[in-house]
Design an enzyme around this catalytic site. Structure first.
Site, PDB file in Angstrom:
ATOM      1  N   SER A  25       0.837  -1.197   0.000  1.00  0.00           N
ATOM      2  CA  SER A  25       0.000   0.000   0.000  1.00  0.00           C
ATOM      3  C   SER A  25       0.867   1.241   0.000  1.00  0.00           C
ATOM      4  CB  SER A  25      -0.902   0.015   1.230  1.00  0.00           C
ATOM      5  OG  SER A  25      -0.101   0.320   2.355  1.00  0.00           O
ATOM      6  N   LYS A  26       0.229   2.319  -0.356  1.00  0.00           N
ATOM      7  CA  LYS A  26       0.918   3.592  -0.491  1.00  0.00           C
ATOM      8  C   LYS A  26       1.620   3.987   0.820  1.00  0.00           C
ATOM      9  CE  LYS A  26       1.007   7.632  -2.974  1.00  0.00           C
ATOM     10  NZ  LYS A  26       1.737   7.633  -4.185  1.00  0.00           N
ATOM     11  N   ARG A  27       1.033   3.581   1.922  1.00  0.00           N
ATOM     12  CA  ARG A  27       1.586   4.004   3.206  1.00  0.00           C
ATOM     13  C   ARG A  27       3.010   3.496   3.419  1.00  0.00           C
ATOM     14  NH1 ARG A  27      -1.982   1.511   6.645  1.00  0.00           N
ATOM     15  NH2 ARG A  27      -3.461   1.329   4.945  1.00  0.00           N
TER      16      ARG A  27
ATOM     17  N   GLY B 286       5.405   3.149   1.197  1.00  0.00           N
ATOM     18  CA  GLY B 286       6.391   3.527   0.179  1.00  0.00           C
ATOM     19  C   GLY B 286       5.738   3.695  -1.168  1.00  0.00           C
TER      20      GLY B 286
END
Ligand code: GLU
Length: 473
Positions: free
Chosen positions: A251-253, A255
């Site tokens: 997920s974006k969180r 990286g």
């Protein structure tokens, strides 16, 4: 049967690496089987629209080298289909389902729906619509449809199972009573993902629906829709989830997940294709480096794995480094010119620039990292006091003098000759080992460790090498 697949993203603003994997596998499958791939933008959720998202997606595919085979023409290429331009089609098709009683209008307010959900969760029951509007009389339905807001829901059969075959997972079955009466048309008249997706897959002649595993729970509803229309099912292929090294969902969180971020950080599109191409599928042997054509040749749905695929950045770095080492130097030179220019490096001496890049590409995993390995060849070195003591020692001075004379008299600064000059300088001055090599590398390159001295001299050239040996600050 001619094969036709699609990549059907919702335009969220950027191409996720998982999206690239789905697009790539569809592309590989189409190309391997003389089939076609189309791009369909699933933009029916008005609240999730992002300005510029589609343009961004298309330009990322261009950079990556994936082309689509069909669609409205756009600047000489095939543009995508947009679901938002096909609303009339969905309106026609929903009528068919209402007529054959596979779908029904629902007038329930969101307040009422929230209350049902709360009650169901209190009673630990599955969260489902209670079919309040299913039993309305036709006359009531007709008059309310003219005056009230409503959605259209799919009527899931009361009993039985939905069964389908996924080419990765095998037989999948689920009891109808576990499935909610899915909304097909929202109050704004727009179709939901499920409805537009199935209608389009059918109308566009999609033979294989290949997408991420997160869509597997939606598939029973899709199967029921196909059945309600009496349409032949496509083949389903659900690709394994992409995971972080700690096995959580990528997920974006944690990286970067946007393909464009990787490109702008200096990862090569060739690497991204190769790396993403192996996320969830195994070639026949242990080989790891594949270009796009080779992936097309090798790809097989039979070797798509069920278990999640870990997105290992270290492997990505390693792979990019491999590509940089193997790539034609002319190709790399073209790509790094802007990076060197941005760093303010004067690359007008093309012989030197090419030699600098040749050296740097052996030592890095991304293009921008080349700068730090190249700067010592271009900038003047300012030595700290401790280094100056080394450079001004009697033995260093003797070595520098002898070596610079040899360079001055040489007509051929090939590395093999330079090695010989260094050796001779050592013999003539009686300086050996570390005392010989360390000061030379330091004075020429500003560092005690680094590339081979002969290589440094050959890159700097005669004039600059002599200058550095005789005139340091
Ligand atoms: N629009 C869906 C997405 O955003 C497509 C899923 C599918 O391929 O059916 O991924």
């Amino acid at each position: 049967m001619s094969i036709k697949v699609r990549f059907a993203p919702s335009p969220t603003g950027y191409l996720h690496v998982g999206g690239l994997r789905t697009a790539l596998y569809n592309y590989l499958y189409a190309k391997k089987n003389d089939g076609k791939i189309i791009l369909r933008i699933e933009d029916t959720d008005q609240s999730r629209k992002v300005e510029g998202a589609v343009e961004n997606l298309i330009s990322t595919f261009k950079n990556i080298g994936i082309e689509f085979d069909e669609g409205p023409s756009q600047g000489g290429d095939f543009g995508p289909y947009f679901q938002s331009q096909r609303l009339d089609i969905y309106k026609d098709y929903i009528q068919k389902l209402i007529l054959n009683k596979s779908a029904y209008p629902c007038f329930c307010s969101s307040d009422r729906l929230t209350k049902i959900r709360e009650k169901q969760s209190e009673n630990k029951e599955p969260i489902k619509y209670d079919r309040h509007c299913l039993s309305l009389a036709d006359s009531e339905i007709n008059s309310r449809m003219n005056n009230e807001k409503y959605v259209i829901r799919l009527k899931i059969p009361n009993e039985g199972e939905v069964i389908f075959y996924d080419q990765v997972r095998g037989k999948v079955s689920i009891e109808c009573k576990e499935i909610d009466d899915q909304v097909l048309i929202k109050t704004d008249g727009f179709p939901t993902y499920h409805f537009a997706n199935v209608v389009d897959d059918y109308l566009m002649g999609i033979t294989h629906v290949m997408r991420g595993e997160e869509w597997l729970p939606s598939t029973p509803k899709h199967v029921l829709l196909y059945q309600a229309f009496d349409w032949k099912l496509p083949k389903f292929i659900h690709l394994p989830l992409l995971l972080n090294p700690d096995k959580s969902k990528l997920s974006k969180r944690q990286g970067d997940v946007a393909v464009e971020d990787y490109l702008s950080k200096g990862y090569l599109s060739e690497t991204l294709i190769n790396f993403v191409g192996l996320l969830g599928w195994h070639p026949k042997d242990d080989r790891e480096i594949f270009n796009l054509d080779e992936l097309i040749n090798e790809f097989s749905i039979k070797r798509v794995q069920k278990s999640g695929a870990v997105f290992d950045k270290e492997k990505l770095n390693w792979m990019n480094g491999q590509y940089l080492k193997e790539m034609k130097i002319s190709t790399i030179l073209n790509r790094v010119v802007p990076i060197f220019e941005d760093a303010g490096i004067d690359i007008s001496d093309t012989r030197k620039f090419s030699a600098v890049v040749e050296n740097a590409r052996q030592r890095v995993s991304t293009l921008p990292e080349m700068i730090e390995h190249s700067i010592p060849f271009y900038s003047e070195i300012n030595f700290i006091e401790e280094d100056k003591l080394i450079l001004t020692s009697e033995s260093s001075q003797k070595v520098f003098k002898v070596l610079s004379d040899k360079l001055l008299n040489s007509n051929d600064l090939q590395e093999i000759n330079i090695k010989q000059y260094i050796k001779e300088a050592g013999i003539e001055t009686n300086v050996k080992g570390k005392d010989l090599f360390l000061p030379i590398r330091l004075v020429l390159f500003g560092e005690k460790h680094g590339p081979d001295i002969a290589l440094i001299i050959s890159i700097l050239g005669k004039k600059e090498s002599i200058k550095r040996l005789t005139n340091f600050h």
